[in-house]
Design an enzyme around this catalytic site. Structure first.
Site, PDB file in Angstrom:
ATOM      1  N   LYS A 288      -5.921  18.245  55.632  1.00  0.00           N
ATOM      2  CA  LYS A 288      -6.188  19.505  55.149  1.00  0.00           C
ATOM      3  C   LYS A 288      -5.961  19.426  53.418  1.00  0.00           C
ATOM      4  O   LYS A 288      -4.896  19.173  52.996  1.00  0.00           O
ATOM      5  CB  LYS A 288      -5.209  20.638  55.528  1.00  0.00           C
ATOM      6  CG  LYS A 288      -5.337  21.824  55.364  1.00  0.00           C
ATOM      7  CD  LYS A 288      -4.896  22.991  56.454  1.00  0.00           C
ATOM      8  CE  LYS A 288      -4.795  24.211  55.807  1.00  0.00           C
ATOM      9  NZ  LYS A 288      -4.212  25.352  56.895  1.00  0.00           N
TER      10      LYS A 288
ATOM     11  N   ARG B 202      -2.328  31.788  57.893  1.00  0.00           N
ATOM     12  CA  ARG B 202      -2.610  32.791  59.035  1.00  0.00           C
ATOM     13  C   ARG B 202      -1.409  32.798  59.813  1.00  0.00           C
ATOM     14  O   ARG B 202      -0.788  31.938  60.041  1.00  0.00           O
ATOM     15  CB  ARG B 202      -4.048  32.323  59.543  1.00  0.00           C
ATOM     16  CG  ARG B 202      -5.089  32.505  58.870  1.00  0.00           C
ATOM     17  CD  ARG B 202      -6.265  32.091  59.576  1.00  0.00           C
ATOM     18  NE  ARG B 202      -6.298  31.430  60.713  1.00  0.00           N
ATOM     19  CZ  ARG B 202      -6.827  31.658  61.823  1.00  0.00           C
ATOM     20  NH1 ARG B 202      -7.243  32.528  62.435  1.00  0.00           N
ATOM     21  NH2 ARG B 202      -6.778  30.487  62.590  1.00  0.00           N
TER      22      ARG B 202
ATOM     23  N   ARG C 103      -8.727  23.277  67.716  1.00  0.00           N
ATOM     24  CA  ARG C 103      -8.059  21.888  67.525  1.00  0.00           C
ATOM     25  C   ARG C 103      -9.078  20.814  68.219  1.00  0.00           C
ATOM     26  O   ARG C 103      -9.869  21.270  68.955  1.00  0.00           O
ATOM     27  CB  ARG C 103      -6.845  21.755  68.521  1.00  0.00           C
ATOM     28  CG  ARG C 103      -5.756  22.496  67.723  1.00  0.00           C
ATOM     29  CD  ARG C 103      -5.257  21.988  66.609  1.00  0.00           C
ATOM     30  NE  ARG C 103      -4.010  22.814  66.007  1.00  0.00           N
ATOM     31  CZ  ARG C 103      -4.375  23.728  64.987  1.00  0.00           C
ATOM     32  NH1 ARG C 103      -5.504  23.938  64.478  1.00  0.00           N
ATOM     33  NH2 ARG C 103      -3.432  24.409  64.618  1.00  0.00           N
TER      34      ARG C 103
HETATM   35  P1  ATP Z   1      -5.667  27.155  62.275  1.00  0.00           P
HETATM   36  O1  ATP Z   1      -6.298  27.611  60.913  1.00  0.00           O
HETATM   37  O2  ATP Z   1      -6.677  26.359  62.983  1.00  0.00           O
HETATM   38  O3  ATP Z   1      -4.998  28.041  63.003  1.00  0.00           O
HETATM   39  P2  ATP Z   1      -3.742  25.673  60.787  1.00  0.00           P
HETATM   40  O4  ATP Z   1      -2.712  24.735  61.262  1.00  0.00           O
HETATM   41  O5  ATP Z   1      -4.692  25.198  59.610  1.00  0.00           O
HETATM   42  O6  ATP Z   1      -4.492  26.020  61.938  1.00  0.00           O
HETATM   43  P3  ATP Z   1      -3.079  27.930  59.148  1.00  0.00           P
HETATM   44  O7  ATP Z   1      -2.353  29.250  59.280  1.00  0.00           O
HETATM   45  O8  ATP Z   1      -4.773  27.808  58.711  1.00  0.00           O
HETATM   46  O9  ATP Z   1      -3.051  26.921  60.292  1.00  0.00           O
HETATM   47  O10 ATP Z   1      -2.547  27.187  57.856  1.00  0.00           O
HETATM   48  C1  ATP Z   1      -1.062  27.006  57.695  1.00  0.00           C
HETATM   49  C2  ATP Z   1      -0.772  25.666  58.022  1.00  0.00           C
HETATM   50  O11 ATP Z   1      -0.968  24.735  56.874  1.00  0.00           O
HETATM   51  C3  ATP Z   1       0.817  25.568  58.222  1.00  0.00           C
HETATM   52  O12 ATP Z   1       1.409  25.722  59.502  1.00  0.00           O
HETATM   53  C4  ATP Z   1       1.024  24.043  57.665  1.00  0.00           C
HETATM   54  O13 ATP Z   1       1.263  23.365  58.864  1.00  0.00           O
HETATM   55  C5  ATP Z   1      -0.011  23.762  56.896  1.00  0.00           C
HETATM   56  N1  ATP Z   1       0.470  23.647  55.341  1.00  0.00           N
HETATM   57  C6  ATP Z   1       1.165  24.432  54.594  1.00  0.00           C
HETATM   58  N2  ATP Z   1       1.374  24.045  53.246  1.00  0.00           N
HETATM   59  C7  ATP Z   1       0.150  23.230  53.338  1.00  0.00           C
HETATM   60  C8  ATP Z   1      -0.153  22.328  52.331  1.00  0.00           C
HETATM   61  N3  ATP Z   1       0.244  22.551  51.047  1.00  0.00           N
HETATM   62  N4  ATP Z   1      -1.459  21.375  52.521  1.00  0.00           N
HETATM   63  C9  ATP Z   1      -1.832  21.517  54.014  1.00  0.00           C
HETATM   64  N5  ATP Z   1      -1.540  22.110  54.977  1.00  0.00           N
HETATM   65  C10 ATP Z   1      -0.296  22.823  54.537  1.00  0.00           C
HETATM   66  C1  BTN Z   2      -4.140  28.885  55.641  1.00  0.00           C
HETATM   67  O1  BTN Z   2      -4.584  27.646  55.651  1.00  0.00           O
HETATM   68  O2  BTN Z   2      -3.763  29.340  56.706  1.00  0.00           O
HETATM   69  C2  BTN Z   2      -4.434  29.584  54.480  1.00  0.00           C
HETATM   70  C3  BTN Z   2      -3.371  29.439  53.259  1.00  0.00           C
HETATM   71  C4  BTN Z   2      -3.468  30.150  52.363  1.00  0.00           C
HETATM   72  C5  BTN Z   2      -2.339  30.029  51.129  1.00  0.00           C
HETATM   73  C6  BTN Z   2      -2.824  30.605  49.877  1.00  0.00           C
HETATM   74  S1  BTN Z   2      -1.382  30.202  48.592  1.00  0.00           S
HETATM   75  C7  BTN Z   2      -2.200  31.777  47.570  1.00  0.00           C
HETATM   76  C8  BTN Z   2      -2.163  32.708  48.552  1.00  0.00           C
HETATM   77  N1  BTN Z   2      -0.780  33.369  48.640  1.00  0.00           N
HETATM   78  C9  BTN Z   2      -0.312  33.084  49.825  1.00  0.00           C
HETATM   79  O3  BTN Z   2       0.750  33.493  50.041  1.00  0.00           O
HETATM   80  N2  BTN Z   2      -1.371  32.463  50.585  1.00  0.00           N
HETATM   81  C10 BTN Z   2      -2.840  32.301  49.925  1.00  0.00           C
END
Ligand code: ATP
Ligand code: BTN
Length: 263
Positions: A129, A60, A261
């Site tokens: 996560k 996101r 958070r």
């Molecule tokens: P929120 O959803 O509360 O805004 P978030 O930190 O979970 O916060 P997202 O946009 O949902 O943000 O997810 C993207 C985030 O996930 C990235 O900023 C990174 O820190 C984290 N991320 C990226 N790849 C992975 C992975 N393979 N496993 C766990 N976390 C990951």
């Molecule tokens: C998040 O935590 O913000 C969402 C992460 C979503 C990742 C998946 S991987 C498959 C699909 N292709 C992308 O580029 N993003 C989603």
């Protein structure tokens, strides 16, 4: 050769195989971007793109999703709904419920949800996560298409991330088999999305809440260019909004541009 073998996946999907049209790629920019291009060319509901590698996997709000072929499952599912996008409020929470059901059907325990779109695993050190869900909607006169992108760690990722990350292998007695995992998720999603198309999120609300990692916890809501808002997670509403108990009363928080958070 992609890690997903289509005949084997079909076998794992059993009677539901006919509902999905799966393409397995070695690499692409993002399975969601690739699927959106295919959707624009008329791909049917149930089209799935799964890739070993993404050069521009996204989360996101412009964040990156990092994955390696061996340790993750990255795929996107196209689902077409009648009506406008407003009927799909709460879809990312509903998909979270489907993911938990699927992982539990494989024997995983300790899988929790974090509003609005994260799947966490309870570990000795707290929550980490396990998966992320990215929903992208677009509507025209025929209805609304949802590109549902899911990134799931089969093993804990090795790289540096902003927050703790976990892998499904930590929640299971034996190493997860990617075909079994993908088939379980697709099966649960087909049933859940059929129901969601009729009833929306309301019928899944209590199940979502019972899985919420931070239900009743003190949290902060962070938004771009706004002061953090503090409160306690009370519940979620029929449209997926988070109900936050604050000194000023109960606030409805929409997922658009905010992050949750722990306080
Ligand atoms: P929120 O959803 O509360 O805004 P978030 O930190 O979970 O916060 P997202 O946009 O949902 O943000 O997810 C993207 C985030 O996930 C990235 O900023 C990174 O820190 C984290 N991320 C990226 N790849 C992975 C992975 N393979 N496993 C766990 N976390 C990951
Ligand atoms: C998040 O935590 O913000 C969402 C992460 C979503 C990742 C998946 S991987 C498959 C699909 N292709 C992308 O580029 N993003 C989603």
């Amino acid at each position: 050769m992609p890690l997903i073998d289509l005949p084997l996946l079909k076998e794992r999907l059993g009677p539901l195989a006919g509902r999905f049209d799966v393409d397995a790629l070695d690499d692409c920019d993002s399975t969601s971007s690739e699927l959106m291009r295919r959707a624009d060319r008329g791909a049917p509901s149930g089209t799935v793109v799964v890739a070993d590698r993404q050069s521009a996997g996204r989360g996101r709000r412009g964040r990156s999703w990092l994955s390696t072929p061996e340790s993750s499952l990255t795929f996107s599912l196209l689902w077409r709904f009648g009506g406008s996008a407003t009927r799909l409020a709460g879809l990312s929470l509903a998909v979270g419920v489907g993911l938990v059901r699927a992982l539990e059907s494989l024997g995983a325990r300790g899988v929790r949800l974090k509003w609005p779109n994260d799947v966490l695993l309870e570990t000795a050190a707290g929550h980490a996560k396990l998966a992320g869900i990215l929903i992208e909607l677009s509507s025209d006169r025929r209805g609304t298409q949802a590109v549902i992108g899911i990134g799931l760690n089969l093993a804990p990722p090795a790289g540096e991330l902003d927050a703790p990350a976990a892998g499904l292998s930590q929640a299971l007695a034996a190493a997860p088999e990617r075909h079994a995992v993908l088939a379980a998720v697709l099966r649960e999603l087909a049933a859940l999305l059929d129901g969601f198309a009729v009833d929306g999120f309301a019928g899944l609300k209590s199940e979502w809440q019972s899985r919420h990692a931070w239900q009743g916890a003190a949290v902060q809501i962070l938004g771009d260019g706004e002061a953090p808002r503090a409160g306690t997670c009370l519940a979620v509403d029929d449209d997926g909004a988070l109900l936050l108990d604050t000194p000023a009363g109960i606030e409805r928080v929409f997922s658009g541009d905010v992050s949750l958070r722990r306080a």
